[in-house]
Design an enzyme around this catalytic site. Structure first.
Site, PDB file in Angstrom:
ATOM      1  N   ARG A  72       0.790  -1.192   0.000  1.00  0.00           N
ATOM      2  CA  ARG A  72       0.000   0.000   0.000  1.00  0.00           C
ATOM      3  C   ARG A  72       0.838   1.263   0.000  1.00  0.00           C
ATOM      4  NH1 ARG A  72      -2.963  -2.409   4.979  1.00  0.00           N
ATOM      5  NH2 ARG A  72      -1.110  -3.655   4.732  1.00  0.00           N
ATOM      6  N   GLY A  73       2.119   1.099   0.347  1.00  0.00           N
ATOM      7  CA  GLY A  73       2.974   2.263   0.544  1.00  0.00           C
ATOM      8  C   GLY A  73       3.150   3.152  -0.672  1.00  0.00           C
ATOM      9  N   GLU A 130       7.168   1.983  -6.501  1.00  0.00           N
ATOM     10  CA  GLU A 130       7.347   1.559  -5.118  1.00  0.00           C
ATOM     11  C   GLU A 130       7.580   2.753  -4.207  1.00  0.00           C
ATOM     12  OE1 GLU A 130       7.001  -0.310  -2.769  1.00  0.00           O
ATOM     13  OE2 GLU A 130       8.126  -2.163  -2.818  1.00  0.00           O
ATOM     14  N   ARG A 177       0.036   7.149   7.113  1.00  0.00           N
ATOM     15  CA  ARG A 177       0.359   7.155   5.681  1.00  0.00           C
ATOM     16  C   ARG A 177      -0.066   8.476   5.041  1.00  0.00           C
ATOM     17  NH1 ARG A 177       1.408   1.789   3.955  1.00  0.00           N
ATOM     18  NH2 ARG A 177       0.425   0.176   5.193  1.00  0.00           N
ATOM     19  N   ASP A 234      14.473  -1.156   0.349  1.00  0.00           N
ATOM     20  CA  ASP A 234      15.265  -1.297   1.567  1.00  0.00           C
ATOM     21  C   ASP A 234      16.262  -2.442   1.329  1.00  0.00           C
ATOM     22  OD1 ASP A 234      15.766  -0.804   4.344  1.00  0.00           O
ATOM     23  OD2 ASP A 234      14.420  -2.400   4.914  1.00  0.00           O
ATOM     24  N   GLY A 275      15.736  -4.774  -0.677  1.00  0.00           N
ATOM     25  CA  GLY A 275      15.570  -5.073  -2.097  1.00  0.00           C
ATOM     26  C   GLY A 275      14.844  -6.390  -2.347  1.00  0.00           C
ATOM     27  N   ASN A 276      14.617  -7.141  -1.272  1.00  0.00           N
ATOM     28  CA  ASN A 276      14.013  -8.471  -1.438  1.00  0.00           C
ATOM     29  C   ASN A 276      12.610  -8.414  -2.044  1.00  0.00           C
ATOM     30  OD1 ASN A 276      16.079 -10.281  -0.430  1.00  0.00           O
ATOM     31  ND2 ASN A 276      15.732  -9.293   1.546  1.00  0.00           N
ATOM     32  N   THR A 277      11.809  -7.474  -1.602  1.00  0.00           N
ATOM     33  CA  THR A 277      10.434  -7.386  -2.101  1.00  0.00           C
ATOM     34  C   THR A 277      10.425  -7.157  -3.605  1.00  0.00           C
ATOM     35  OG1 THR A 277       9.769  -6.391  -0.004  1.00  0.00           O
ATOM     36  CG2 THR A 277       8.214  -6.170  -1.840  1.00  0.00           C
TER      37      THR A 277
HETATM   38  P1  IMP Z   1      12.584  -4.571   1.214  1.00  0.00           P
HETATM   39  O1  IMP Z   1      11.978  -5.847   0.733  1.00  0.00           O
HETATM   40  O2  IMP Z   1      13.518  -4.789   2.389  1.00  0.00           O
HETATM   41  O3  IMP Z   1      13.222  -3.753   0.144  1.00  0.00           O
HETATM   42  O4  IMP Z   1      11.417  -3.754   1.889  1.00  0.00           O
HETATM   43  C1  IMP Z   1      10.590  -2.977   1.181  1.00  0.00           C
HETATM   44  C2  IMP Z   1       9.314  -2.695   1.959  1.00  0.00           C
HETATM   45  O5  IMP Z   1       9.537  -2.602   3.368  1.00  0.00           O
HETATM   46  C3  IMP Z   1       8.773  -1.370   1.526  1.00  0.00           C
HETATM   47  O6  IMP Z   1       7.935  -1.497   0.405  1.00  0.00           O
HETATM   48  C4  IMP Z   1       8.055  -0.902   2.764  1.00  0.00           C
HETATM   49  O7  IMP Z   1       6.741  -1.399   2.763  1.00  0.00           O
HETATM   50  C5  IMP Z   1       8.819  -1.504   3.913  1.00  0.00           C
HETATM   51  N1  IMP Z   1       9.783  -0.541   4.475  1.00  0.00           N
HETATM   52  C6  IMP Z   1      11.132  -0.591   4.392  1.00  0.00           C
HETATM   53  N2  IMP Z   1      11.711   0.436   5.023  1.00  0.00           N
HETATM   54  C7  IMP Z   1      10.688   1.175   5.509  1.00  0.00           C
HETATM   55  C8  IMP Z   1      10.645   2.405   6.266  1.00  0.00           C
HETATM   56  O8  IMP Z   1      11.651   3.044   6.621  1.00  0.00           O
HETATM   57  N3  IMP Z   1       9.394   2.861   6.570  1.00  0.00           N
HETATM   58  C9  IMP Z   1       8.256   2.210   6.207  1.00  0.00           C
HETATM   59  N4  IMP Z   1       8.258   1.072   5.512  1.00  0.00           N
HETATM   60  C10 IMP Z   1       9.461   0.558   5.165  1.00  0.00           C
HETATM   61 MG    MG Z   2       6.011  -1.071  -0.023  1.00  0.00          MG
END
Ligand code: IMP
Ligand code: MG
Length: 187
Positions: A46-47, A103, A169, A107, A109-111
């Site tokens: 949703r972000g 997006e 949000r 963070d 990058g896994n997602t």
């Molecule tokens: P990744 O898979 O570690 O890259 O995480 C990505 C997801 O983690 C983002 O789409 C956010 O939903 C959540 N996320 C990562 N860092 C933050 C933050 O600092 N604030 C809020 N959500 C975060």
């Molecule tokens: Mg997100």
């Protein structure tokens, strides 16, 4: 939920700076994709929603909008884990579409890496990533990012689509959570 003023460490990116950068990105994406049809902006729920809705107001090329939802099995509230699950998939076929993923933040990058892997099997004409925020210091897997709004330090941020325990949000700026002052609800 606590009043955010109690745990707001600092405003990292002001509303004016966000709006200016989103406008620039909209113009740049429009120039890059002119003539590339059909174009689909694919927002990760949703972000990314607030970023997407502002971004498309500055798009001057024809495009469609779709949504996908993924959830990562979190290891903690402020960490995301390696495993990602698609909780809402696309209804339409993206074969032969130019797909631009939108997006909120990358963070570890896994997602986004999992989403890219899945979508590429569906053979779009092109597949690129646009992220509002990039926390590059935390990267665990390589992610090819075509458009970045802002590179940010390794801090937990909220507002402008990003949540703190699903709240706030709606804020028009990006703030930093002061983790010493934030008290999660234990219900
Ligand atoms: P990744 O898979 O570690 O890259 O995480 C990505 C997801 O983690 C983002 O789409 C956010 O939903 C959540 N996320 C990562 N860092 C933050 C933050 O600092 N604030 C809020 N959500 C975060
Ligand atoms: Mg997100």
């Amino acid at each position: 939920m606590q009043d955010y003023h109690d745990f707001l460490g600092e405003v990292l990116i002001s509303e004016a700076d966000l709006q200016k950068r989103v406008q620039e990105l909209g113009a740049q994406i429009s120039a890059d994709y002119r003539g590339s049809e059909p174009l689909l902006l694919l927002c990760i729920l949703r972000g990314g929603v607030m970023f997407l809705t502002d971004l498309i107001r500055h798009m001057t090329v024809p495009h469609m909008v779709e949504f996908m939802a993924v959830s990562s099995y979190g290891v903690g509230k402020f960490e995301s884990s390696g495993s990602v699950r698609i909780t809402l998939d696309l209804k339409s076929d993206i074969h032969n579409y130019h797909v631009l993923l939108v997006e909120d933040i990358i963070d570890s990058g896994n997602t986004i890496a999992s989403v890219l892997e899945l979508l590429s099997t569906r053979k779009p004409k092109s597949l690129e990533v646009c992220t509002l925020l990039d926390k590059a210091e935390r990267r665990e897997v390589f992610v090819p990012i075509r458009y970045t709004g802002f590179s940010i330090p390794n801090k937990f941020v909220f507002g402008y689509g990003l949540d703190v325990d699903e709240y706030y949000r709606n804020l028009p700026f990006i703030g930093v959570v002061d983790l010493d002052k934030f008290h999660p609800e234990t219900t």
